[in-house]
Write an enzyme that holds these catalytic residues in place. Sequence first.
Site, PDB file in Angstrom:
ATOM      1  CB  CYS A   1      -1.007  -0.022   1.145  1.00  0.00           C
ATOM      2  SG  CYS A   1      -2.378   1.148   0.898  1.00  0.00           S
TER       3      CYS A   1
ATOM      4  CD  GLU B   1      -1.609  -5.944   5.429  1.00  0.00           C
ATOM      5  OE1 GLU B   1      -2.121  -4.839   5.713  1.00  0.00           O
ATOM      6  OE2 GLU B   1      -1.204  -6.233   4.272  1.00  0.00           O
TER       7      GLU B   1
ATOM      8  CG  HIS C   1      -3.692  -3.377   3.036  1.00  0.00           C
ATOM      9  ND1 HIS C   1      -2.725  -2.973   3.936  1.00  0.00           N
ATOM     10  CD2 HIS C   1      -4.164  -2.235   2.460  1.00  0.00           C
ATOM     11  CE1 HIS C   1      -2.621  -1.654   3.916  1.00  0.00           C
ATOM     12  NE2 HIS C   1      -3.487  -1.187   3.038  1.00  0.00           N
TER      13      HIS C   1
END
Length: 256
Positions: free
Chosen positions: A112, A220, A218
Amino acid sequence: MKPIIGITPSPIAEELPHGTFYRYALSTNYSEAIEAAGGIPVILPPQQGNVDELLDLVDGLLLSGGGDIRPDRYGDNYVHEKTYGIHDLRDELELQLARAAVERDLPVLCICRGIQVLNVALEGTLIQDVADEYSDQVEHRQHAKGIASSEPSHEVRAERDSLLSDVYDADTIQTNSFHHQALKDVSPELRAIGTAPDGIVEAVERPESSWVLGVQWHPEMMFKAHDEHLKPFASLIKAAIAHQARTEKGQLAVHD
């Protein structure tokens, strides 16, 4: 030995009854993804200098998400009304870390804000607000549509024979989206290897590096619900182990 991955945090201000405190925060998703992939996460807080010393401690680098980069760092002479969260010390450290890591051929995963830092560090530029300055065809802040952070909101097309297609073993990736800025002029050192349906650059690699990957989404936030999104972290760890091996061989050669 498990590779150590340095992760950059975000600065926040916290109002408490006994005063205002400035802290460095990191979503647990980042550290959990590194651990799940087989690495050891350590946090690298903003600080003056110490870039070489910090990189000496790690086998790989993860530039995390967060607020926006100060626009004059990439040549804009104005600040868009939606540009937010500028923190000069974070900018300075991360830009220096990105440049130095590339020079060392250290594996780097940029998420990001991180892909934007990488691009600016290597002389690229940014769109300050996608909806206002580019297009509102795709909603790049999916929470505005009530979509959970772990779920995809648009697809990314991966270029053939790219690091992105190799990492995901796919030509199309379903991703989440939480950004209002994006890459404008891609650094001449980078290659755009993933795009959203509206043409926004969503992934880059540095062809001259052993392993440098930037993604605008993202992973994660997604890897627990969609295990394919652990792949960027697993690939980072694999690259960090290879970096460990190269470094150890270099040290042995010096001692010999």
